[in-house]
Design a protein around this motif. Structure first.
Motif, PDB file in Angstrom:
ATOM      1  N   ILE A 114     -56.088  58.379 -38.630  1.00  0.00           N
ATOM      2  CA  ILE A 114     -56.959  58.950 -37.610  1.00  0.00           C
ATOM      3  C   ILE A 114     -56.212  59.119 -36.286  1.00  0.00           C
ATOM      4  O   ILE A 114     -56.599  59.923 -35.435  1.00  0.00           O
ATOM      5  N   SER A 157     -59.448  58.635 -44.986  1.00  0.00           N
ATOM      6  CA  SER A 157     -58.133  58.744 -44.341  1.00  0.00           C
ATOM      7  C   SER A 157     -57.707  60.197 -44.177  1.00  0.00           C
ATOM      8  O   SER A 157     -56.776  60.487 -43.421  1.00  0.00           O
ATOM      9  N   PHE A 209     -59.124  62.405 -42.592  1.00  0.00           N
ATOM     10  CA  PHE A 209     -59.539  62.986 -41.314  1.00  0.00           C
ATOM     11  C   PHE A 209     -58.368  63.637 -40.579  1.00  0.00           C
ATOM     12  O   PHE A 209     -58.577  64.477 -39.706  1.00  0.00           O
ATOM     13  N   ARG A 210     -57.168  63.245 -40.932  1.00  0.00           N
ATOM     14  CA  ARG A 210     -55.993  63.841 -40.304  1.00  0.00           C
ATOM     15  C   ARG A 210     -55.906  65.341 -40.595  1.00  0.00           C
ATOM     16  O   ARG A 210     -55.177  66.082 -39.907  1.00  0.00           O
TER      17      ARG A 210
END
Length: 402
Positions: free
Chosen positions: A226, A152, A154-155
């Motif tokens: 994402i 999670s 990846f933000r």
């Protein structure tokens, strides 16, 4: 190559760019890179190298681009690269590398813009530490054996959150004393599978942002975080085991050009906000557990029906109308994988019935004699019946004529 790199090197070589790609070089990569301390870019792709990536490559302190894709290298992710902190592009795709991605990659390779590990045998979870690569623009981990959830965090990939972020269309590996972006030999190029095909990106690589995690064994839901990647152009999560709904916020990813969620176990309805993606040129959600009406949008109805088959969806471009009670039927298309059980059962019934009759006749002689005797008897009865019908009519006609 051994002679070229390792022999007669009395003093360090001044070479900065080494390109030996697409030759017929074979054997192991020589382990004498300490003699070439000024190398900035090394391209050994598309040869026949085997074995491990040599430890002495870690001595290349100025190395910014390393391309060794499309060989037959084995072993684990090279720990020697921990020392190459200037790397901006690492392409180890299309080899036989295995093991996990080490957790130190995010900390030690913080300048990374291109990380391509496609088509290897890497396994384990995708480490959260990869999210520390704030400059990362291209992450290609497709066709491996990664498992677990999609991180999670990846933000935190900041370069994928920015729209129109780059002032230079290309990505360059620069020698320490070079201040210009004009060196053709220094431009970074990489093979990317976008829009369903593989193309070499070089001059415009700096404008591309992509995440490809397809063809792995990833589980869980698509993380809603994402959808914070507003600058992401290409997203491919196909051929995994993902569940749950498509995140509602996907309509906020205004830079998306292609989305591929096919061949998963994604459920629920397609979020209506997906119709907000004005740059979307390809969408594939086929073979999931989606249901309901396909949202109406400028692009969505122009996509081929094959992009939506294998679900319980209705509405254009599928040839299935959405009924008032909301019930829909799975549409497999002309090239779908549906099974017509009527024909299957009919075929099985014919085969079983045929052999139930024929097999005993082939095996048992007495049954065979009795069967043919029965047929002869039936034939005789039929002939007698026909004669019995014909003779009275003949007699009647003869008496009339008399």
């Amino acid at each position: 190559m051994q002679d070229f790199l390792c022999n007669n090197q009395d003093k360090p070589m001044q070479l900065e760019f080494l390109n030996l790609a697409s030759n017929n070089l074979s054997g192991e990569i020589p382990d004498c890179w300490i003699n070439w301390p000024f190398l900035v870019k090394v391209n050994l792709q598309s040869n026949h190298f085997v074995g491990n990536i040599p430890p002495s490559m870690g001595s290349l302190a100025d190395l910014q681009s390393l391309q060794i894709r499309n060989n037959t290298l084995s072993g684990i992710f090279p720990t020697s690269l921990k020392k190459t902190g200037q790397l901006i592009s690492l392409d180890l795709g299309e080899n036989n590398l295995s093991g996990c991605i080490p957790t130190w990659v995010g900390e030690k390779l913080s300048n990374m813009k291109i990380l391509r590990l496609r088509s290897n045998s890497f396994s384990g979870h995708i480490p959260n530490e990869i999210c520390q690569m704030s400059l990362l623009q291209v992450l290609d981990l497709a066709k491996n054996n990664f498992s677990g959830n999609i991180p999670s965090c990846f933000r935190n990939l900041s370069a994928m959150t920015l729209v129109n972020r780059s002032t230079h269309p290309g990505i360059y590996s620069q020698a320490p004393n070079d201040t210009q972006f004009s060196s053709v030999s220094g431009i970074v190029s990489v093979l990317l599978w976008l829009k369903g095909r593989g193309d070499e990106y070089g001059n415009i690589l700096g404008l591309v942002t992509s995440i490809d995690l397809s063809s792995n064994k990833l589980l869980g839901k698509i993380p809603r975080e994402i959808t914070d990647l507003n600058g992401l152009n290409f997203l491919n999560l196909s051929h995994n085991q993902l569940i749950g709904p498509i995140p509602e916020g996907i309509g906020n990813m205004g830079s998306l050009q292609t989305i591929d969620f096919s061949r998963n176990q994604i459920s629920g309805e397609i979020p209506p906000t997906i119709s907000n993606l004005s740059f979307l040129s390809m969408l594939d959600v086929s073979y999931n557990h989606l249901k309901g009406k396909i949202p109406t949008g400028t692009q969505l109805q122009t996509f081929d029906a094959s992009s939506f088959i294998g679900n319980n969806l209705c509405g254009p471009p599928l040839p299935i109308n959405c009924s008032s009670n909301g019930k829909t039927h799975s549409y497999e298309g002309s090239h779908g994988h549906g099974v017509n059980w009527f024909f299957v059962s009919a075929t099985i019934g014919f085969i079983l019935g045929f052999w139930i009759v024929i097999a005993p006749l082939l095996i048992c002689r007495s049954w065979r004699y009795a069967y043919f005797h029965f047929l002869d008897h039936v034939w005789f009865k039929l002939q007698s019946f026909r004669s019995g019908v014909f003779l009275p009519k003949l007699c009647k006609c003869s008496s009339t004529n008399g």
